[in-house]
Design an enzyme around this catalytic site. Structure first.
Site, PDB file in Angstrom:
ATOM      1  N   GLY A   1      -9.636   5.674   3.913  1.00 28.15           N
ATOM      2  CA  GLY A   1      -8.955   4.397   4.741  1.00 28.15           C
ATOM      3  C   GLY A   1      -9.113   4.524   6.022  1.00 28.15           C
ATOM      4  O   GLY A   1     -10.336   4.760   6.633  1.00 28.15           O
TER       5      GLY A   1
ATOM      6  N   ASP B   1      -7.038  16.771   6.521  1.00 26.54           N
ATOM      7  CA  ASP B   1      -6.579  16.058   5.196  1.00 26.54           C
ATOM      8  C   ASP B   1      -6.267  16.909   4.202  1.00 26.54           C
ATOM      9  O   ASP B   1      -6.719  18.041   4.154  1.00 26.54           O
ATOM     10  CB  ASP B   1      -7.821  15.128   4.865  1.00 26.54           C
ATOM     11  CG  ASP B   1      -7.155  13.906   3.931  1.00 26.54           C
ATOM     12  OD1 ASP B   1      -7.106  12.660   4.488  1.00 26.54           O
ATOM     13  OD2 ASP B   1      -6.704  14.126   2.904  1.00 26.54           O
TER      14      ASP B   1
ATOM     15  N   ASP C   1       4.123  20.197   5.139  1.00 31.77           N
ATOM     16  CA  ASP C   1       4.354  21.595   5.273  1.00 31.77           C
ATOM     17  C   ASP C   1       4.204  22.141   6.634  1.00 31.77           C
ATOM     18  O   ASP C   1       3.044  22.332   7.361  1.00 31.77           O
ATOM     19  CB  ASP C   1       3.426  22.291   4.356  1.00 31.77           C
ATOM     20  CG  ASP C   1       3.735  23.714   4.215  1.00 31.77           C
ATOM     21  OD1 ASP C   1       4.457  24.436   5.050  1.00 31.77           O
ATOM     22  OD2 ASP C   1       2.863  24.648   3.610  1.00 31.77           O
TER      23      ASP C   1
ATOM     24  N   TYR D   1      10.118   4.136   4.030  1.00 28.18           N
ATOM     25  CA  TYR D   1       8.786   4.077   4.693  1.00 28.18           C
ATOM     26  C   TYR D   1       9.146   3.335   5.876  1.00 28.18           C
ATOM     27  O   TYR D   1       8.365   3.906   6.936  1.00 28.18           O
ATOM     28  CB  TYR D   1       8.076   3.290   3.622  1.00 28.18           C
ATOM     29  CG  TYR D   1       6.260   3.346   4.423  1.00 28.18           C
ATOM     30  CD1 TYR D   1       5.531   4.490   4.371  1.00 28.18           C
ATOM     31  CD2 TYR D   1       6.211   2.054   4.881  1.00 28.18           C
ATOM     32  CE1 TYR D   1       4.369   4.132   4.921  1.00 28.18           C
ATOM     33  CE2 TYR D   1       4.782   1.672   5.355  1.00 28.18           C
ATOM     34  CZ  TYR D   1       4.017   2.769   5.528  1.00 28.18           C
ATOM     35  OH  TYR D   1       2.542   2.723   5.828  1.00 28.18           O
TER      36      TYR D   1
ATOM     37  N   LYS E   1       8.404   4.993   9.873  1.00 34.01           N
ATOM     38  CA  LYS E   1       7.624   4.248  10.604  1.00 34.01           C
ATOM     39  C   LYS E   1       8.104   3.580  11.796  1.00 34.01           C
ATOM     40  O   LYS E   1       7.634   3.618  13.167  1.00 34.01           O
ATOM     41  CB  LYS E   1       6.798   3.065  10.113  1.00 34.01           C
ATOM     42  CG  LYS E   1       5.765   3.491   8.691  1.00 34.01           C
ATOM     43  CD  LYS E   1       4.793   4.653   9.419  1.00 34.01           C
ATOM     44  CE  LYS E   1       3.453   5.004   8.226  1.00 34.01           C
ATOM     45  NZ  LYS E   1       2.861   5.907   8.932  1.00 34.01           N
TER      46      LYS E   1
ATOM     47  N   THR F   1      -6.929  -0.508   1.712  1.00 33.97           N
ATOM     48  CA  THR F   1      -7.245   0.786   1.508  1.00 33.97           C
ATOM     49  C   THR F   1      -6.680   1.182   0.055  1.00 33.97           C
ATOM     50  O   THR F   1      -6.034   0.235  -0.605  1.00 33.97           O
ATOM     51  CB  THR F   1      -6.749   1.727   2.444  1.00 33.97           C
ATOM     52  OG1 THR F   1      -5.306   1.718   2.191  1.00 33.97           O
ATOM     53  CG2 THR F   1      -6.997   1.197   4.173  1.00 33.97           C
TER      54      THR F   1
END
Ligand SMILES: NC(=O)c1ccc[n+]([C@@H]2O[C@H](COP(=O)([O-])OP(=O)(O)OC[C@H]3O[C@@H](n4cnc5c(N)ncnc54)[C@H](O)[C@@H]3O)[C@@H](O)[C@H]2O)c1
Length: 246
Positions: free
Chosen positions: A22, A42, A66, A151, A155, A186
Site C-alpha cells: 500500500g 514491516d 510489540d 480506529y 488516528k 489498497t
C-alpha cells in the site's frame, strides 16, 4: 525527470514502517526515485524482502504492536533523518461487536507503536538538531464513520500527537507532521473501495468523485517530509478528494 532541488532526498536516510504494501511501498518507491536511502520495516517479512532488494534498501521485520520489537527496530535502524510512521491496521466493526482484544490490538498497533518508535528515533533527531517525523492519520480523525470508532480515536490521537510534538521539537530543529488520507485503493480497502460497494455513502461524498491511490498518498508524503515543506510543522494535511469538507 527534473527534480525540484527541495524534493531531492539524496543523502537522507528514511525509515518507513508498513513498507511491504500500500502507501508504504508506494512511498518507498517514490522516495528511492528521489534519491533516498531506505530502511523498510514491516510485519510481513516475506513481502518486504523482494521490495527492499529491488530498491537497494535495508529490510527489518518488526511488530509495531510489540514494544520490544519496536525497540529492536529502532536499535537496528541506525541514524534516521526522516521517519514515516505508516504501518497500521483497521478493525472495521461497530464498537459493540469489537472485542476488548481487538480494541487493544488496534490501539497498540496504530497509536502506541508509532508513539514509542517516534520517541526512540526522535531522540537521535533532537540530539542532532534536525529531522522529520510524519505519521499517517486518517480522514476518520476528522469525520465520524460507522464501524470506525476505535480506529478514528487512534488516528485523531495521531493528529494531536503531531501538534504537541511539533511544539516540543520545533525549537530543536525537528519537524513533526501528519497526513490524513481519505479512502484510497489498497489492500486495507479492498472491500470498501471496490466498484459497487454500497455499505456507506461512498463516493457520493467525495467531490473529486473517485477514491485516492497509494501513489497520490506517496506524493503528499514526499512533499511533507522534504525541504519543500521546510516551514510546515504540527499540521495534518487531509488528502481525501474533499470528503471531509462535504
Ligand atoms: N487505505 C486507506 O484508505 C487509508 C486511509 C487512511 C489511512 N490509512 C492508513 O494508512 C496506513 C497504510 O495503510 P494501507 O492502506 O497502505 O494498508 P495496507 O494494509 O496495504 O498496508 C499496511 C502495512 O502495515 C503493515 N502492518 C500492519 N500491522 C503491522 C504491525 N503490527 N507491525 C508492522 N507492520 C504492520 C502491513 O503488513 C502492511 O504492509 C495505515 O496506517 C492506515 O491506517 C489508510
Amino acid at each position: 525527470m527534473t527534480l525540484h532541488a527541495d524534493l531531492n532526498y539524496t543523502g537522507k536516510r528514511v525509515l518507513i514502517t508498513g513498507a511491504a504494501n500500500g502507501f508504504g511501498a508506494a512511498t518507498a518507491r517514490l522516495m528511492r526515485a528521489h534519491g533516498a536511502t531506505l530502511v523498510l520495516a514491516d510485519i510481513e517479512a516475506d513481502t518486504l524482502a523482494p521490495l527492499a532488494a529491488d530498491l537497494g534498501a535495508a529490510a527489518i521485520p518488526f511488530d509495531q504492536a510489540d514494544p520490544a520489537s519496536v525497540e529492536l527496530l529502532a536499535a537496528q535502524a541506525g541514524e534516521i533523518d526522516v521517519l514515516v510512521n505508516n504501518a497500521g491496521i483497521l478493525v472495521a466493526k461497530p464498537l459493540l461487536e469489537t472485542s476488548p482484544l481487538e480494541v487493544r490490538r488496534l490501539i497498540d498497533t496504530d497509536l502506541v507503536g508509532p508513539i514509542l518508535l517516534t520517541r526512540l528515533i526522535g531522540a537521535g533527531m533532537v540530539a542532532r538538531g534536525s529531522g522529520v517525523v510524519l505519521s499517517i492519520s486518517s480522514q476518520t480523525a476528522f469525520c465520524g464513520g460507522e464501524g470506525r470508532a476505535v480506529y478514528a480515536a487512534a488516528k485523531a490521537a495521531i493528529a494531536q500527537l503531531t501538534r504537541s510534538l511539533a511544539v516540543e521539537w520545533g525549537p530543536r530543529g525537528v519537524r513533526v507532521v501528519s497526513l490524513a488520507p481519505g479512502r484510497s485503493i489498497t489492500r486495507m480497502t479492498q472491500e470498501t473501495a471496490a466498484p459497487g460497494y454500497t455499505g456507506d455513502r461512498g463516493l457520493s461524498r467525495v467531490p473529486l468523485g473517485r477514491w485516492g491511490t497509494a501513489e497520490e498518498v506517496a506524493k503528499a508524503i514526499l512533499f511533507l517530509c522534504s525541504d519543500a515543506a521546510s516551514y510546515v510543522t504540527g499540521q495534518t494535511l487531509v488528502a481525501d478528494g474533499g470528503y471531509a469538507i462535504g
